[in-house]
Design an enzyme around this catalytic site. Structure first.
Site, PDB file in Angstrom:
ATOM      1  N   CYS A   1       0.827  -1.204   0.000  1.00 31.06           N
ATOM      2  CA  CYS A   1       0.000   0.000   0.000  1.00 31.06           C
ATOM      3  C   CYS A   1       0.863   1.257   0.000  1.00 31.06           C
ATOM      4  O   CYS A   1       1.418   1.645   1.036  1.00 31.06           O
ATOM      5  CB  CYS A   1      -0.932   0.013   1.206  1.00 31.06           C
TER       6      CYS A   1
ATOM      7  N   CYS B   1      -0.439   4.063   2.223  1.00 31.86           N
ATOM      8  CA  CYS B   1      -0.203   3.828   3.654  1.00 31.86           C
ATOM      9  C   CYS B   1       1.248   4.075   4.046  1.00 31.86           C
ATOM     10  O   CYS B   1       1.526   4.660   5.097  1.00 31.86           O
ATOM     11  CB  CYS B   1      -0.568   2.380   4.016  1.00 31.86           C
ATOM     12  N   ASP B   2       2.181   3.629   3.206  1.00 32.36           N
ATOM     13  CA  ASP B   2       3.577   3.549   3.636  1.00 32.36           C
ATOM     14  C   ASP B   2       4.560   4.408   2.849  1.00 32.36           C
ATOM     15  O   ASP B   2       5.742   4.461   3.197  1.00 32.36           O
ATOM     16  CB  ASP B   2       4.038   2.085   3.571  1.00 32.36           C
TER      17      ASP B   2
END
Length: 325
Positions: free
Chosen positions: A133, A136-137
């Site tokens: 992701c 997300c990261d």
């Protein structure tokens, strides 16, 4: 018999449980025996969930969600659903332990699973350089060298997004041409931070406590080489966990559960769906939580209508409007 049963224990499932419990519906949450908490259990730092300005570990966030649901009266069972009968007004759920539960309203929030490369070190380094992701990261890879595996629109989108943070982004693809749409290809080709690695597949991930690189195998001649990396993003697709409802609920062309507009109502009255299992696009913890809210409110209204005058007319209308599968 239960008023509400929720299958799934990710952000959608636990948010639905919070709302259902606060409505005095005493929901039962079936949380899985091995994957309780969903994909966030494999995530280290979560910085984009509202309310945590300093970030929070994925497992801790899920523990807090569970505790909040239980505080208001939700019951959590760590077991797996092996049988599901949703025909008729009473829905029957059979668990691996042999226990059988019945409910008037079922919320299906099983999420989706990222497709993996199937390598030994992939799970070991998840959250330590390996991710599925970018949203997300990506923030954690400022001025780093990273790679994206894949050749579709998702891979191009992830790679382009990651150039906001990384100093270098490789796109590793097993063929010499992409399956991504023309516009997504053009964006990736035009980005000076992106370099394509053609006819290559990742056969090993390197590193002990953190990712240090990958081993690439040439799909034409079979030769191998190492590529030093700080991060590896795998973008080869994901699959909604719909195996329990195949031939029971209508699905979309993307393979997600069909719901009526912005509601959580599925093709079967009394069955509601929420989270990534209905979302082929966003797949974020925050959007899943919002979807769980919708499902709980829809279930509450459904049950209230049942108590007043039988099944609400809107569900009869819904059945007439079902798309052709």
């Amino acid at each position: 018999m239960r008023q509400v049963i929720i299958i799934g224990s990710g952000p959608a499932g636990y948010t639905a449980a919070v709302y259902a419990a606060r409505a005095n519906l005493s929901p039962l949450v079936i949380a899985s025996s091995v994957e309780a908490g969903g994909e966030l259990m494999n995530t280290t730092e979560v910085e984009n969930f509202p309310g945590f300005p300093d970030g929070i570990q994925g497992p801790e966030l899920m523990e807090k969600m569970q505790a909040q649901a239980e505080k208001f009266g939700a019951e959590v069972v760590y077991d797996d659903v092996v049988g599901l009968d949703i025909d008729g007004p009473v829905k029957t759920i059979t668990l691996g332990s042999g226990a059988v539960h019945e409910t008037s309203a079922l919320i299906y929030a099983t999420g989706s699973a990222y497709r993996k490369l199937g390598l030994d070190g992939e799970d070991r380094l998840s959250g330590h350089g390996v991710s599925w992701c970018a949203t997300c990261d990506g923030f954690f890879f400022r001025e780093r060298t990273i790679a994206v595996v894949g050749g579709g629109d998702s891979a191009m989108e992830e790679a382009t997004f990651l150039t906001r943070f990384a100093s270098k982004v490789y796109i590793i693809h097993r063929k010499d041409s992409l399956r991504a749409s023309k516009i997504m290809q053009e964006r990736a080709f035009a980005n000076e931070k992106i370099e394509f690695v053609w006819n290559s597949q990742v056969v090993d991930v390197l590193g002990d406590g953190a990712l240090t690189g990958v081993v690439l195998e040439d799909t034409v001649d079979g030769s191998r080489r190492e590529l030093a990396l700080d991060g590896l993003f795998i973008a080869i697709g994901n699959d909604p966990r719909t195996h329990l409802v195949h031939d029971k609920l209508d699905l979309t062309p993307d393979g997600t559960i069909w719901v009526d507009g912005r509601s959580s109502r599925t093709s079967v009255p009394g069955v509601f769906a929420a989270g990534d299992v209905i979302d082929p696009t966003y797949r974020q913890a925050a959007t899943a939580a919002g979807s769980g809210t919708v499902a709980a409110l829809d279930a509450e209204h459904f049950l209230a209508a049942l108590g007043e005058a039988g099944a609400p007319e809107r569900f009869d209308d819904q059945i007439e409007r079902l798309p052709v599968a």
